[in-house]
Design a protein around this motif. Structure first.
Motif, PDB file in Angstrom:
ATOM      1  N   ALA A   1       0.886  -1.492   0.151  1.00  0.00           N
ATOM      2  CA  ALA A   1       0.391   0.202   0.545  1.00  0.00           C
ATOM      3  C   ALA A   1       0.856   1.415   0.227  1.00  0.00           C
ATOM      4  CB  ALA A   1      -1.309   0.090   1.190  1.00  0.00           C
ATOM      5  N   ARG A   2       1.975   1.336   1.199  1.00  0.00           N
ATOM      6  CA  ARG A   2       2.523   2.289   0.870  1.00  0.00           C
ATOM      7  C   ARG A   2       3.446   2.375  -0.265  1.00  0.00           C
ATOM      8  NH1 ARG A   2       7.173   3.884   5.554  1.00  0.00           N
ATOM      9  NH2 ARG A   2       8.682   5.713   4.496  1.00  0.00           N
TER      10      ARG A   2
ATOM     11  N   LEU B   1       2.112   1.371  -3.635  1.00  0.00           N
ATOM     12  CA  LEU B   1       1.706   2.395  -4.911  1.00  0.00           C
ATOM     13  C   LEU B   1       1.239   3.807  -4.597  1.00  0.00           C
ATOM     14  CD1 LEU B   1      -0.943  -0.874  -4.826  1.00  0.00           C
ATOM     15  CD2 LEU B   1       0.498   0.131  -6.604  1.00  0.00           C
ATOM     16  N   ASP B   2       0.247   3.996  -2.728  1.00  0.00           N
ATOM     17  CA  ASP B   2       0.438   5.352  -3.029  1.00  0.00           C
ATOM     18  C   ASP B   2       1.338   6.770  -3.275  1.00  0.00           C
ATOM     19  OD1 ASP B   2      -2.643   4.032  -1.617  1.00  0.00           O
ATOM     20  OD2 ASP B   2      -1.499   4.265  -0.356  1.00  0.00           O
ATOM     21  N   ALA B   3       2.776   6.037  -3.224  1.00  0.00           N
ATOM     22  CA  ALA B   3       4.053   6.836  -3.341  1.00  0.00           C
ATOM     23  C   ALA B   3       4.375   6.865  -5.503  1.00  0.00           C
ATOM     24  CB  ALA B   3       4.919   6.425  -2.941  1.00  0.00           C
ATOM     25  N   THR B   4       3.383   6.480  -6.115  1.00  0.00           N
ATOM     26  CA  THR B   4       3.730   6.374  -6.901  1.00  0.00           C
ATOM     27  C   THR B   4       2.585   6.576  -8.335  1.00  0.00           C
ATOM     28  OG1 THR B   4       3.437   3.836  -6.782  1.00  0.00           O
ATOM     29  CG2 THR B   4       5.471   3.955  -7.079  1.00  0.00           C
ATOM     30  N   ASP B   5       3.171   6.675  -9.146  1.00  0.00           N
ATOM     31  CA  ASP B   5       2.065   7.498 -10.415  1.00  0.00           C
ATOM     32  C   ASP B   5       1.279   6.247 -10.941  1.00  0.00           C
ATOM     33  OD1 ASP B   5       0.837   8.366 -12.592  1.00  0.00           O
ATOM     34  OD2 ASP B   5       2.791  10.100 -12.690  1.00  0.00           O
ATOM     35  N   PRO B   6       0.381   5.855 -10.794  1.00  0.00           N
ATOM     36  CA  PRO B   6      -0.582   4.683 -11.333  1.00  0.00           C
ATOM     37  C   PRO B   6      -0.002   4.936 -13.144  1.00  0.00           C
ATOM     38  CG  PRO B   6      -2.036   6.603 -10.829  1.00  0.00           C
ATOM     39  CD  PRO B   6      -0.517   7.393 -10.077  1.00  0.00           C
TER      40      PRO B   6
ATOM     41  N   THR C   1      -9.571  -3.104  -3.484  1.00  0.00           N
ATOM     42  CA  THR C   1      -8.673  -1.649  -3.418  1.00  0.00           C
ATOM     43  C   THR C   1      -8.305  -0.822  -4.575  1.00  0.00           C
ATOM     44  OG1 THR C   1      -8.259  -3.011  -0.879  1.00  0.00           O
ATOM     45  CG2 THR C   1      -7.835  -0.570  -1.322  1.00  0.00           C
ATOM     46  N   TYR C   2      -7.525  -1.525  -4.873  1.00  0.00           N
ATOM     47  CA  TYR C   2      -6.492  -0.929  -5.655  1.00  0.00           C
ATOM     48  C   TYR C   2      -6.593  -1.641  -7.008  1.00  0.00           C
ATOM     49  CZ  TYR C   2      -3.541   0.712  -2.079  1.00  0.00           C
ATOM     50  OH  TYR C   2      -3.036   1.682  -1.287  1.00  0.00           O
TER      51      TYR C   2
ATOM     52  N   ARG D   1      -4.862   0.081  -9.934  1.00  0.00           N
ATOM     53  CA  ARG D   1      -3.073  -0.773 -10.170  1.00  0.00           C
ATOM     54  C   ARG D   1      -2.556  -2.204 -10.408  1.00  0.00           C
ATOM     55  NH1 ARG D   1      -0.580   3.488  -7.346  1.00  0.00           N
ATOM     56  NH2 ARG D   1       1.008   3.054  -8.546  1.00  0.00           N
TER      57      ARG D   1
END
Length: 302
Positions: free
Chosen positions: A176-177, A179-184, A209-210, A213
């Motif tokens: 999660a960290r 994914l949240d830190a990178t550009d989809p 949830t993602y 991605r």
């Protein structure tokens, strides 16, 4: 007897990993020509390249070998240590370039990116701390975005990052960290159901949830009894595989049918490549397992 709904957005394949292949050259591994013969015999039309140098790297020769068996390539695989910062970029790009060029020549569109191990998968030696610093997380995020951008611009491929046991992208919080830190638009995941379960993750929840991605799937299962002992004993991933922690479906976890159903609901075409992690294994072990696994996946609608 009710039949499973057709998973018409899922394209099933297998990989050298399911034949006990982890390295470009190792006498304990299945020879490449036997792998190609047997993966075709088992009914899988798609394969991955596996470790660069395991299959022939000359595009014309490899194309001929694949065409004769009715096989196509879904992805290549690269290994990166981008959390170490800009100093590793040049060496990383040289490695990526070799694999990406062959992957493109084979008509594939994906490059599976596996983060570097914090302990050695052969020797179990601790190579670096299992937790990244904030600075290293920043390096990892920015470096992966740069990789995604440059691979797309140079080779026309999409990168899919593979959460993996004994790497820094492993557990639900770490994934999660990341994914949240990178550009989809630049970075998507190769969700490996076995590795994610090995590290305590829930694949269906991750997909739900993602979902945007998820760019690629690896299908495998974990034996929960062996996993419990591995966790209790602090066993590294390589020795855990030798204990049989990755098992033949449908005998392990997660249940793959709900995973495939959740992936189908995303409404996009996805590769789902079987990987059982069997290094090392007896020469005659992979083919019967592959045949049974293909039969099982058909029963799920794939």
């Amino acid at each position: 007897m009710a039949t499973a709904p057709a998973l018409d957005r899922i394209r099933v394949g297998s990989a050298p990993d399911s034949w006990g292949v982890w390295f470009p050259d190792d006498p304990r591994q299945t020879p490449w020509h036997r792998f190609l013969d047997e993966v075709a015999e088992a009914g899988y039309p798609w394969i991955e390249l596996g470790p660069y140098g395991y299959l022939p790297t000359d595009p014309a020769r490899l194309t001929d070998e694949l065409d004769r068996r009715g096989l196509k390539v879904s992805a290549g695989t690269v290994f990166t240590g981008l959390h170490r910062g800009p100093s590793v970029w040049q060496d990383t790009w040289e490695h990526v370039g070799r694999v990406a060029a062959l992957t493109r020549a084979m008509g594939a569109r994906h490059l599976v990116v596996i983060p570097s191990f914090w302990r050695d998968d052969r020797t179990a030696e601790i190579l670096e701390p299992p937790e990244l610093t904030s600075e290293q997380w920043g390096h990892l995020a920015r470096g992966t975005e740069r990789l995604g951008r440059e691979v797309k611009e140079t080779y026309g491929l999409d990168i899919v990052v593979h959460p993996h046991a004994d790497t820094h992208i492993d557990t639900e919080p770490h994934v999660a960290r990341f994914l949240d830190a990178t550009d989809p638009d630049l970075v998507r995941l190769c969700l490996d159901t076995g590795h994610y379960a090995y590290c305590g993750g829930d694949s269906v929840r991750l997909i739900e949830t993602y979902g945007e991605r998820i760019g690629y799937l690896h299908l495998k299962q974990v034996d929960p009894e062996i996993l419990a002992r591995v966790v209790a004993d602090g066993v590294p991933f390589g020795p855990a595989v030798r204990r049989g922690v990755m098992c033949e479906p449908p005998s392990g976890v997660p249940d793959l049918e709900p995973v495939l159903a959740a992936a189908q609901k995303l409404g996009v075409d996805l590769f789902a490549i079987v990987e059982q992690d069997m290094y090392p294994c007896a020469p005659n072990a992979p083919l019967p397992i592959a045949v049974r696994t293909r039969r099982f996946l058909r029963s799920c609608g794939a």
